[in-house]
Every structure is written in structure tokens, then in C-alpha cells.
Design a protein around this motif. Structure first.
Motif, PDB file in Angstrom:
ATOM      1  N   ASP A 164      11.684  13.218 -70.818  1.00 45.61           N
ATOM      2  CA  ASP A 164      11.897  11.761 -70.970  1.00 45.61           C
ATOM      3  C   ASP A 164      13.537  11.037 -70.236  1.00 45.61           C
ATOM      4  N   ASP A 165      14.323  12.304 -70.326  1.00 50.03           N
ATOM      5  CA  ASP A 165      15.575  11.873 -69.828  1.00 50.03           C
ATOM      6  C   ASP A 165      15.976  12.038 -68.497  1.00 50.03           C
ATOM      7  N   GLY A 166      14.715  12.419 -67.879  1.00 49.53           N
ATOM      8  CA  GLY A 166      14.942  12.280 -66.204  1.00 49.53           C
ATOM      9  C   GLY A 166      15.371  13.610 -65.583  1.00 49.53           C
ATOM     10  N   LEU A 167      15.514  14.706 -66.418  1.00 46.06           N
ATOM     11  CA  LEU A 167      16.199  15.917 -65.965  1.00 46.06           C
ATOM     12  C   LEU A 167      15.076  17.014 -66.291  1.00 46.06           C
ATOM     13  N   THR A 168      15.148  18.010 -65.288  1.00 47.96           N
ATOM     14  CA  THR A 168      14.356  19.258 -65.519  1.00 47.96           C
ATOM     15  C   THR A 168      14.919  20.046 -66.390  1.00 47.96           C
ATOM     16  N   CYS A 170      23.452  21.345 -68.466  1.00 48.68           N
ATOM     17  CA  CYS A 170      23.970  20.037 -69.091  1.00 48.68           C
ATOM     18  C   CYS A 170      24.459  20.670 -70.709  1.00 48.68           C
ATOM     19  N   ARG A 171      23.615  21.351 -71.134  1.00 45.72           N
ATOM     20  CA  ARG A 171      24.048  21.752 -72.240  1.00 45.72           C
ATOM     21  C   ARG A 171      25.298  22.978 -72.297  1.00 45.72           C
ATOM     22  N   GLU A 172      25.017  23.710 -71.500  1.00 45.78           N
ATOM     23  CA  GLU A 172      26.522  24.475 -71.198  1.00 45.78           C
ATOM     24  C   GLU A 172      27.590  23.914 -70.895  1.00 45.78           C
ATOM     25  N   ALA A 173      27.620  23.095 -69.840  1.00 49.66           N
ATOM     26  CA  ALA A 173      28.703  22.131 -69.626  1.00 49.66           C
ATOM     27  C   ALA A 173      29.266  21.136 -70.676  1.00 49.66           C
ATOM     28  N   PHE A 174      28.293  20.815 -71.643  1.00 53.47           N
ATOM     29  CA  PHE A 174      28.525  19.826 -72.541  1.00 53.47           C
ATOM     30  C   PHE A 174      29.260  20.647 -73.631  1.00 53.47           C
ATOM     31  N   GLU A 175      28.717  21.733 -73.742  1.00 52.59           N
ATOM     32  CA  GLU A 175      29.480  22.976 -74.910  1.00 52.59           C
ATOM     33  C   GLU A 175      30.779  23.271 -74.391  1.00 52.59           C
ATOM     34  N   ARG A 176      31.192  23.363 -73.256  1.00 50.67           N
ATOM     35  CA  ARG A 176      32.667  23.561 -72.710  1.00 50.67           C
ATOM     36  C   ARG A 176      33.552  22.414 -73.100  1.00 50.67           C
ATOM     37  N   PHE A 177      32.996  21.059 -72.938  1.00 51.91           N
ATOM     38  CA  PHE A 177      33.808  20.079 -73.281  1.00 51.91           C
ATOM     39  C   PHE A 177      33.996  19.659 -74.739  1.00 51.91           C
ATOM     40  N   ASP A 178      32.911  20.289 -75.753  1.00 51.80           N
ATOM     41  CA  ASP A 178      32.980  20.006 -76.852  1.00 51.80           C
ATOM     42  C   ASP A 178      33.938  20.964 -77.662  1.00 51.80           C
ATOM     43  N   LYS A 179      35.144  20.937 -77.518  1.00 52.66           N
ATOM     44  CA  LYS A 179      36.060  21.922 -78.146  1.00 52.66           C
ATOM     45  C   LYS A 179      36.122  22.222 -79.375  1.00 52.66           C
ATOM     46  N   ASP A 180      35.662  21.115 -80.272  1.00 55.35           N
ATOM     47  CA  ASP A 180      35.897  21.537 -81.623  1.00 55.35           C
ATOM     48  C   ASP A 180      34.466  21.722 -82.206  1.00 55.35           C
ATOM     49  N   CYS A 229      23.734  13.985 -70.785  1.00 57.86           N
ATOM     50  CA  CYS A 229      22.544  14.179 -70.350  1.00 57.86           C
ATOM     51  C   CYS A 229      22.344  12.633 -69.428  1.00 57.86           C
ATOM     52  N   GLN A 230      22.687  11.338 -70.156  1.00 57.41           N
ATOM     53  CA  GLN A 230      22.766  10.450 -69.346  1.00 57.41           C
ATOM     54  C   GLN A 230      23.505  10.004 -68.259  1.00 57.41           C
ATOM     55  N   VAL A 231      24.734  10.633 -68.223  1.00 59.72           N
ATOM     56  CA  VAL A 231      25.726  10.772 -67.497  1.00 59.72           C
ATOM     57  C   VAL A 231      25.332  11.701 -66.238  1.00 59.72           C
ATOM     58  N   ILE A 232      24.812  12.503 -66.397  1.00 66.81           N
ATOM     59  CA  ILE A 232      24.147  13.523 -65.605  1.00 66.81           C
ATOM     60  C   ILE A 232      22.879  12.949 -64.732  1.00 66.81           C
ATOM     61  N   LYS A 233      22.138  12.323 -65.617  1.00 63.62           N
ATOM     62  CA  LYS A 233      20.968  11.768 -64.986  1.00 63.62           C
ATOM     63  C   LYS A 233      21.397  10.258 -64.036  1.00 63.62           C
ATOM     64  N   LEU A 234      22.407   9.692 -64.420  1.00 58.56           N
ATOM     65  CA  LEU A 234      23.072   8.515 -63.412  1.00 58.56           C
ATOM     66  C   LEU A 234      23.532   9.172 -62.102  1.00 58.56           C
TER      67      LEU A 234
END
Length: 143
Positions: A7-11, A18-28, A65-70
Motif C-alpha cells: 500500500d505504501d508503493g514500495l516493494t 527503508c527499515r535499515e536506513a530508518f534504524e540508523r537515523f533513529d539514534k535513541d 517510507c513516504q519520503v522514499i516513495k516520493l
């Protein structure tokens, strides 16, 4: 299964990336990325602000994920824009009508010294052997 688009337009593969990248930015490990009050890169800020649905100044995984989709959509549009520009430059019309002569394609490839097998591409694309390529055929050829 990695090719299924959700539904989010991503495979699934893109979502895992995205999850891996997000976790790198989510420092806390809070489940959100804090943006801060004065981002230095205005373009990134605008892009993220466009998906910060709750106005929290934080990006959760869904918003990330929306950022990645855009970005994915923008890349696709840029590719189509480039294809249309090339189609027009070779004699097609801006509204995707008209045709390009296969002889003109061969000439351009030779003139620019391109190392592509234009005869094979034309044979694969100009299936009706008309000697002309319409926009849809040209778009397939450019992929």
C-alpha cells in the motif's frame, strides 16, 4: 516475494532497506527521527515536511517510507521527462504524438558514435516494421 508492492508503493525489499536506513537515523530507538528546529538542507526539510503528517517535527517509520516513495516517484518522473525530451529532439511531439523515423535513429546513433546495437533495438521495438517509432515504442526502447 520482494517484487510485491504494498500500500505504501514500495516493494518488500525496498521496505526492508527503508527499515535499515530508518534504524540508523533513529539514534535513541524511539521509533521516530527528530528533525530539529533549523535543518541546514532546505530541500531535505521540505521533502520530510511534506510527509510529517502529524506535524510533530519527527519522522516515524511510515512517514520515512513516504519520503522514499516520493523519491522513487520523482526518479521515475525524471526518467519519463528525459525520454519525452529525447523523443521531441528526434522529431516527436510534446504531447507524445508523432513518430521518429528508424533511419533517423540509426543516423543519430552513428553520428554520436554510440555503441548500442540500434538495429537490434529497432527490430525489438518496431514490431510492425513500419520504419517509424511512436512514443510508446520509444519509451520501451529507452528502458
Amino acid at each position: 516475494m520482494d517484487d510485491l508492492v504494498g500500500d505504501d508503493g514500495l516493494t518488500n525489499a525496498e521496505r526492508n532497506q527503508c527499515r535499515e536506513a530508518f534504524e540508523r537515523f533513529d539514534k535513541d530507538n524511539s521509533g521516530a527521527i527528530t528533525l530539529g528546529q533549523d535543518p541546514t538542507d532546505e530541500e531535505i526539510f521540505d521533502m520530510i515536511a511534506a510527509v510529517d503528517e502529524d506535524g510533530s517535527n519527527e519522522i516515524d517509520f511510515k512517514e520515512f517510507c513516504q519520503v522514499i516513495k516520493l523519491q522513487k516517484e520523482k526518479a521515475g518522473q525524471d526518467g519519463e521527462s528525459d525520454t519525452l525530451d529525447a523523443f521531441i529532439a528526434l522529431g516527436g511531439n510534446p504531447d507524445k504524438t508523432g513518430q521518429i523515423s528508424t533511419d533517423k535513429l540509426r543516423h543519430v546513433v552513428k553520428e554520436f558514435g554510440l555503441t548500442i546495437d540500434i538495429n537490434r533495438l529497432i527490430a525489438e521495438t518496431d514490431t510492425d516494421r513500419s520504419g517509424f517509432i511512436d512514443y510508446n515504442e520509444f519509451a520501451v526502447m529507452m528502458k
